[in-house]
Design a protein around this motif. Sequence first.
Motif, short mmCIF file in Angstrom:
data_model
loop_
_atom_site.label_atom_id
_atom_site.label_comp_id
_atom_site.label_asym_id
_atom_site.label_seq_id
_atom_site.Cartn_x
_atom_site.Cartn_y
_atom_site.Cartn_z
N UNK A 21 0.84 -1.05 -0.04
CA UNK A 21 0.18 -0.09 0.14
C UNK A 21 0.83 1.16 -0.04
N UNK A 22 2.12 1.18 0.76
CA UNK A 22 2.80 2.46 0.60
C UNK A 22 3.54 2.72 -0.55
N UNK A 23 3.77 1.60 -1.45
CA UNK A 23 4.38 1.81 -2.54
C UNK A 23 3.43 2.24 -3.63
N UNK A 24 2.45 1.60 -3.52
CA UNK A 24 0.85 2.07 -4.32
C UNK A 24 0.93 3.93 -4.19
N UNK A 25 0.97 3.88 -2.88
CA UNK A 25 0.61 5.55 -2.47
C UNK A 25 1.73 6.31 -3.13
N UNK A 26 3.03 5.82 -3.01
CA UNK A 26 4.19 6.62 -3.52
C UNK A 26 3.75 6.93 -5.05
N UNK A 27 3.46 5.89 -5.79
CA UNK A 27 3.30 5.68 -7.13
C UNK A 27 2.34 6.74 -7.57
N UNK A 28 1.22 6.86 -6.95
CA UNK A 28 0.17 7.72 -7.38
C UNK A 28 0.48 9.24 -6.86
N UNK A 29 1.38 9.46 -5.98
CA UNK A 29 1.89 10.62 -5.56
C UNK A 29 2.71 10.98 -6.67
N UNK A 30 3.82 10.19 -7.29
CA UNK A 30 4.60 10.58 -8.28
C UNK A 30 3.90 10.71 -9.65
N UNK A 31 2.72 10.21 -10.06
CA UNK A 31 1.90 10.41 -11.17
C UNK A 31 1.29 11.74 -10.99
N UNK A 32 0.81 11.93 -9.87
CA UNK A 32 -0.09 13.39 -9.72
C UNK A 32 1.02 14.36 -9.80
N UNK A 33 2.30 14.34 -9.39
CA UNK A 33 3.38 15.19 -9.56
C UNK A 33 3.57 15.54 -10.98
N UNK A 34 3.76 14.29 -11.50
CA UNK A 34 4.10 14.33 -13.20
C UNK A 34 2.95 15.04 -14.17
N UNK A 35 1.62 14.74 -13.43
CA UNK A 35 0.55 15.60 -14.18
C UNK A 35 0.51 17.00 -14.00
N UNK A 63 14.26 15.35 -9.60
CA UNK A 63 14.51 15.72 -8.14
C UNK A 63 13.09 16.06 -7.31
N UNK A 64 12.13 16.57 -7.91
CA UNK A 64 11.01 16.99 -7.16
C UNK A 64 10.20 15.73 -6.98
N UNK A 65 10.21 14.50 -7.80
CA UNK A 65 9.51 13.11 -7.45
C UNK A 65 10.36 12.49 -6.64
N UNK A 66 11.63 12.51 -6.38
CA UNK A 66 12.39 11.93 -5.44
C UNK A 66 12.17 12.52 -3.93
N UNK A 67 12.17 13.75 -4.21
CA UNK A 67 11.67 14.45 -2.82
C UNK A 67 10.25 14.13 -2.24
N UNK A 68 9.47 13.99 -3.15
CA UNK A 68 7.99 13.73 -2.92
C UNK A 68 8.19 12.23 -2.15
N UNK A 69 8.69 11.30 -2.92
CA UNK A 69 8.79 9.98 -2.36
C UNK A 69 9.55 9.92 -1.12
N UNK A 70 10.70 10.68 -0.86
CA UNK A 70 11.24 10.64 0.56
C UNK A 70 10.26 11.14 1.67
N UNK A 71 9.44 12.36 1.42
CA UNK A 71 8.30 12.68 2.09
C UNK A 71 7.35 11.69 2.79
N UNK A 72 6.80 11.03 1.69
CA UNK A 72 6.04 10.00 1.90
C UNK A 72 6.41 8.95 2.64
#
Length: 83
Positions: A21-35, A63-72
């Motif tokens: 579930x954590x991995x899914x949340x991170x991928x959704x966050x990255x997808x949202x950041x990409x959009x 870098x922004x995506x990596x930062x979002x992943x680290x925060x999550x």
Amino acid sequence: MALRRQKSRKQQVAELAADYLKVKAVTKTAKGAKKAAKGTAVYKVAKKTPIVKRIPVILGAGVATLAAVKIVRGRSHGEPSTA
């Protein structure tokens, strides 16, 4: 050094489900950041420029995506985030 106790099958399954579930949340966050990045004027201008000039924009998005992943991930472990 503490001895590690072997986890039961139920504990292993529960931990695996939580990690999934954590991995899914991170991928959704990255997808949202990409959009969100695709909607910016910088992205639209960079899309029209040659590949060599796009490199800084692509690196910035990475870098922004990596930062979002680290925060999550920091929130999921119960540690205070530094961002």
